[in-house]
Enzyme design. Structure first.
Site: not given
Length: 169
Positions: A68, A75
């Site tokens: 990720y 995020k």
């Protein structure tokens, strides 16, 4: 308002954390951080309605999800942005909340390297997450979008069944 978009160039994913060019990192960071700020432009409409709700989909930035990379950092920035928006919009009766969706099999998730590994973590989650069933996420969005959470600003609700990239919490 519902924020549910994000994008990261391939160079920012799948082991590109140390090598991704800054321009690509900026792209990955831009949509999760800047699009919720657009809610400020909606403030006159929300005030006229007596308040409202801004909800963003999150993906638990408390852990380092395999593959990720820069999207995880984005995020984390989204989570911080939500806290500041909640602080400044709360006086106008506008709530800002996040819903962490967890690993769900979607078209949007397919480009992420390591996605196949994430989806196996649902089987070991305490509530046995079904990665093919997105209804838990959509139902999880109902409360923060409604007026049921009128006194709940800047919180992250999870719909992950306790799933993490290494099993369960």
């Amino acid at each position: 308002m519902l924020h549910s978009i994000g994008f990261a160039p391939q160079s920012c994913l799948g082991g590109g954390f140390l090598s991704a060019p800054w321009e690509d990192v900026r792209v990955a960071w831009k949509s999760p951080v800047l699009s919720p700020i657009l809610s400020v432009g909606l403030l006159p409409l929300l005030q006229a309605a007596g308040g409202g709700s801004v909800v963003a989909l999150d993906f638990d930035a408390a852990v380092a999800w395999p593959g990720y990379d820069w999207m995880g950092v984005a995020k984390a920035a989204l989570e911080s942005t939500a806290r500041y928006l909640a602080r400044d919009l709360g006086q106008h009766q506008v709530r800002v909340n996040l819903v962490a969706a967890g690993p769900i099999r979607t078209v949007a998730a397919r480009p992420y390297p390591g996605y196949r590994n994430w989806t196996t973590s649902g089987a070991t989650a305490p509530a046995r997450l079904d990665i093919n069933d997105s209804s838990a996420v959509s139902k999880g969005l109902r409360s923060p979008l409604s007026d049921w959470f009128r006194r709940r600003p800047a919180r992250s609700c999870t719909s992950t069944a306790g799933s993490t990239p290494w099993g369960s919490r």
